[in-house]
Design a protein around this motif. Structure first.
Motif, PDB file in Angstrom:
ATOM      1  N   LYS A  76      -5.565  41.271  62.956  1.00 22.87           N
ATOM      2  CA  LYS A  76      -5.228  40.717  62.219  1.00 22.87           C
ATOM      3  C   LYS A  76      -3.577  41.051  62.547  1.00 22.87           C
ATOM      4  O   LYS A  76      -3.194  42.653  61.700  1.00 22.87           O
ATOM      5  CB  LYS A  76      -4.650  40.175  60.791  1.00 22.87           C
ATOM      6  N   VAL A  77      -1.970  40.693  63.281  1.00 18.05           N
ATOM      7  CA  VAL A  77      -1.147  41.666  62.926  1.00 18.05           C
ATOM      8  C   VAL A  77       0.177  40.724  62.380  1.00 18.05           C
ATOM      9  O   VAL A  77      -0.216  39.126  62.715  1.00 18.05           O
ATOM     10  CB  VAL A  77      -0.203  41.567  64.684  1.00 18.05           C
ATOM     11  N   ILE A  78       0.834  41.095  61.960  1.00 20.45           N
ATOM     12  CA  ILE A  78       2.194  40.937  61.009  1.00 20.45           C
ATOM     13  C   ILE A  78       3.160  41.933  61.934  1.00 20.45           C
ATOM     14  O   ILE A  78       3.187  42.880  61.347  1.00 20.45           O
ATOM     15  CB  ILE A  78       2.639  41.036  59.621  1.00 20.45           C
ATOM     16  N   ILE A  79       4.178  40.587  61.844  1.00 19.95           N
ATOM     17  CA  ILE A  79       5.458  41.154  62.612  1.00 19.95           C
ATOM     18  C   ILE A  79       6.201  41.268  61.500  1.00 19.95           C
ATOM     19  O   ILE A  79       5.954  40.271  61.111  1.00 19.95           O
ATOM     20  CB  ILE A  79       6.433  40.680  63.875  1.00 19.95           C
ATOM     21  N   ASN A  80       6.761  42.753  61.338  1.00 17.97           N
ATOM     22  CA  ASN A  80       7.803  42.891  60.337  1.00 17.97           C
ATOM     23  C   ASN A  80       9.193  42.876  60.972  1.00 17.97           C
ATOM     24  O   ASN A  80       9.326  44.192  61.123  1.00 17.97           O
ATOM     25  CB  ASN A  80       7.310  43.597  59.603  1.00 17.97           C
ATOM     26  N   THR A  81      10.008  42.379  60.195  1.00 11.77           N
ATOM     27  CA  THR A  81      11.584  42.643  61.232  1.00 11.77           C
ATOM     28  C   THR A  81      12.669  42.414  60.018  1.00 11.77           C
ATOM     29  O   THR A  81      12.685  41.318  59.765  1.00 11.77           O
ATOM     30  CB  THR A  81      11.445  42.693  62.915  1.00 11.77           C
ATOM     31  N   ALA A  82      13.810  43.107  60.960  1.00 10.64           N
ATOM     32  CA  ALA A  82      15.505  42.853  60.356  1.00 10.64           C
ATOM     33  C   ALA A  82      15.317  41.111  60.778  1.00 10.64           C
ATOM     34  O   ALA A  82      16.568  40.607  60.467  1.00 10.64           O
ATOM     35  CB  ALA A  82      15.994  43.446  60.111  1.00 10.64           C
ATOM     36  N   TYR A  98       4.938  36.011  61.159  1.00 12.25           N
ATOM     37  CA  TYR A  98       6.382  36.889  61.045  1.00 12.25           C
ATOM     38  C   TYR A  98       7.099  36.927  59.499  1.00 12.25           C
ATOM     39  O   TYR A  98       7.252  36.008  59.528  1.00 12.25           O
ATOM     40  CB  TYR A  98       7.013  35.795  62.302  1.00 12.25           C
ATOM     41  N   LEU A  99       7.188  37.542  59.058  1.00 17.50           N
ATOM     42  CA  LEU A  99       8.130  38.325  58.222  1.00 17.50           C
ATOM     43  C   LEU A  99       9.199  38.655  58.454  1.00 17.50           C
ATOM     44  O   LEU A  99       9.339  39.699  59.121  1.00 17.50           O
ATOM     45  CB  LEU A  99       7.661  39.008  57.288  1.00 17.50           C
ATOM     46  N   ILE A 100      10.732  38.133  58.062  1.00 14.33           N
ATOM     47  CA  ILE A 100      11.423  39.000  58.008  1.00 14.33           C
ATOM     48  C   ILE A 100      11.571  40.016  57.125  1.00 14.33           C
ATOM     49  O   ILE A 100      11.465  39.333  55.359  1.00 14.33           O
ATOM     50  CB  ILE A 100      12.691  37.673  58.105  1.00 14.33           C
ATOM     51  N   LYS A 101      11.779  41.713  57.022  1.00 10.90           N
ATOM     52  CA  LYS A 101      11.939  42.508  55.594  1.00 10.90           C
ATOM     53  C   LYS A 101      13.029  41.978  54.595  1.00 10.90           C
ATOM     54  O   LYS A 101      14.414  41.381  54.747  1.00 10.90           O
ATOM     55  CB  LYS A 101      13.193  43.351  56.847  1.00 10.90           C
ATOM     56  N   SER A 102      12.353  41.503  53.670  1.00 13.86           N
ATOM     57  CA  SER A 102      13.105  41.282  52.580  1.00 13.86           C
ATOM     58  C   SER A 102      12.407  42.325  51.694  1.00 13.86           C
ATOM     59  O   SER A 102      11.480  42.570  51.666  1.00 13.86           O
ATOM     60  CB  SER A 102      12.682  39.549  52.364  1.00 13.86           C
ATOM     61  N   SER A 103      13.522  42.474  50.365  1.00 12.45           N
ATOM     62  CA  SER A 103      12.464  43.195  49.063  1.00 12.45           C
ATOM     63  C   SER A 103      11.866  42.061  48.294  1.00 12.45           C
ATOM     64  O   SER A 103      11.300  42.325  47.184  1.00 12.45           O
ATOM     65  CB  SER A 103      14.040  43.589  48.347  1.00 12.45           C
TER      66      SER A 103
END
Lengths: 118, 440
Positions: A76-82, A98-103
């Motif tokens: 499984k792959v999660i893309i994590n980027t700003a 796909y996750l956008i970097k957040s706190s």
């Protein structure tokens, strides 16, 4: 639970944060600072999930993703980027999320749990 | 001085003062019929309209009775020739459509207009083409020649006092035709000049508008570039800060006394993230997804989103929506825009109050009016309302109205803000009823 996760992230503080958070959530976690290092670890170990940054030196996330999928199609792959701008492409690259970097670490942990069915 | 010459000199002086076509033509005909002028009973002016001579203006009575009445009145209160000519400056001229008579030039015998004024005394001398327009003989047909084409013709007669048309009359008419042609050509040139000037002025205004828009766009582009770097660079450190705060907050090992402090760090990080997100939204310029919306449903929904805030602050949100108003727009973008406006009003009302939302049709637009009875916006603030990063709030980046305006513009709409200090603020949003997109 003994699911193994590899976090690939060139920003050391973020790498450490994610590793801490995922360990805190009960996962077995490894880290790599770029794509090349990630592939080396991939050859030696079995991972259930990879969290991948896109912008990295040496080998970027997209190339790393392609190489990883050559080895292990079922990981499984999660893309994590700003960046929000790649959001339409992640499925075609073969990523699962796909996750956008957040706190919000909760979001990250929940997504990992969802993909690993735990 | 010769009498005829002196007359022509006085007329000429007066004619050359006129640059408006109708006024000049009126003077030309008035001088022909004035007792102190050339003293004909009637004068008709036909204008050359691309191969057709069309009646443009006439002076002279319809009947003998009327003619004598007019002459009597004029003799009672004597006018000078100049006064009579000047009266043309206030007149308006409209020929009733039934009176517009046309002479096709094709049917005029060759060379008929080549040799100056023609006197016609017997019916058999009158070419057929003029029989429709000339009802009395003798008459003189006077061509008005421009530099290289026929401007028109004048027809004069003495239908009522039956005076003959003499050879001197014909020679005077020849001279007068040259003068009149000159005056008419001047008015045509002047009109062309004025048209060019209007075009130039219009082009200049458009250029100025365009210049303003370009300046504005450049400013936005600069802001966008800075903001884009800014948001990206800040996201990572905020993630780290907030992430660790969250980790600590959930940790069993955290001493309870530190919990509120960690909570504050966490909340602050979230706030920073919200600022960054708003800024990104502003830079992004989304493509609106236009749908048909029902105004009442949409505003009811917005009102429900604000329920908690309005109740807490003791604010009454009143909706006045005309039934069945539909409009086109992107619901999520407009929600963002309208909530920005409504939240500004709610924030402005410190000790409760009324926020009124009205929706009605206005000239093909759907008008949304948001009114509050808050303290109003200081005049010096009003002109900076839409400028990004311009704010007086303790919290916030000053992007709310800038984003709102951008969303409204994306819908081809417009936004107006009126505010009176101590009385309140009204925000008007006009959205085209037909929708801002190509798909309607």
């Amino acid at each position: 639970m003994d699911k193994r996760i590899l976090v690939v992230e060139d920003e050391e503080d973020i790498l450490n944060l994610y590793m801490d958070v995922l360990r805190d959530a009960g996962f077995d976690v490894d880290g790599a600072e770029n794509g090349k290092e990630a592939l080396e670890k991939f050859e030696k170990n079995e991972y259930d999930l990879v969290i991948l940054d896109i912008r990295m030196p040496v080998m970027d996330g997209i190339e790393t993703l392609a190489r990883i999928l050559e080895h292990r199609k079922d990981v499984k792959v999660i893309i994590n980027t700003a960046y929000g701008s790649y959001k339409d492409n992640f499925l075609t690259w073969g990523a699962d999320a796909y996750l956008i970097k957040s706190s919000s670490m909760e979001e990250l942990v929940n997504k990992v749990k969802e993909l690993l069915n735990v | 001085m010769d009498i005829e010459f002196e007359k022509l000199w006085r007329i000429s002086r007066e004619l050359h003062l006129s640059l408006a076509p109708d006024e000049a033509l009126c003077k030309i005909l008035t001088a022909l019929t004035a007792g102190e002028g050339l003293a004909f009973n009637r004068a008709f002016l036909y204008e050359n309209k691309g191969g057709v001579l069309a009646l443009r203006m006439k002076i002279g009575a319809e009947t003998e009775e009327e003619a004598y009445k007019v002459w009597e009145e004029i003799s009672k209160k004597p006018h000078g020739l100049e006064d009579l000519l000047k009266s043309c400056e206030e007149k308006t001229f409209d020929l009733e459509p039934s009176r517009i008579v046309e002479i096709p030039m094709d049917n005029v015998p060759d060379g008929f207009f080549e040799n100056g004024p023609v006197k016609i005394e017997k019916p058999e001398e009158l070419p057929d083409v003029f029989k429709r327009v000339i009802d009395y003989l003798p008459a003189a047909i006077v061509p008005l020649r421009g530099e290289n084409h026929l401007l028109g013709i004048i027809i004069v007669d003495n239908k009522f006092n039956k005076d003959p048309i003499t050879e001197i009359d014909i020679r005077t008419l020849e001279l007068y035709a040259a003068l009149a042609s000159n005056v008419i050509e001047r008015t045509i040139l002047f009109q062309k000049l004025q048209k060019k000037q209007d075009e130039l002025e219009k082009a200049y205004r458009e250029l100025q508008e365009y210049h303003k828009r370009v300046l504005k766009l450049e400013k936005f582009a600069a802001v966008g570039e800075i903001a884009s770097t800014f948001t990206h660079e800040l996201r990572t450190p905020i993630t780290i800060m907030g992430g660790y705060a969250e980790l600590l907050y959930r940790s069993k090992d955290l001493p309870p006394v530190l919990l509120p402090k960690v909570e504050t760090i966490l909340r602050t990080a979230k706030r920073m993230e919200t600022i960054i997100k708003n800024l990104s939204d502003y830079i992004k310029s989304p493509e609106p997804e236009i749908r048909k919306l029902k105004a009442k449903e949409f505003l009811d929904y917005l009102s429900s989103l604000l329920d908690i805030e309005t109740k807490r602050k003791n604010i009454e949100l009143k909706l006045y929506v005309e039934d069945d108003i539909e409009f086109h727009g992107d619901p999520s973008l407009l929600e963002h825009a309208f909530l920005n406006i409504l939240r500004n009003s709610i924030e402005a009302l410190k000790d409760g109050g009324v926020v009124q939302v009205e929706c009605r049709l206005d000239n093909g637009n759907v008008l949304f009016m948001f009114k509050d009875n808050g303290p109003g916006i200081p005049p010096e603030m009003l002109k900076n309302l839409y400028i990004p990063f311009h704010t007086t709030k303790r919290q916030g980046l000053g992007l709310g109205l800038a984003i709102t305006k951008k969303i409204i513009l994306l819908h081809n709409g417009r936004i107006e803000i009126e505010s009176q200090q101590g009385k309140g603020t009204t925000v008007k949003v006009y959205l085209p009823q037909r929708g801002g997109d190509k798909n309607g």
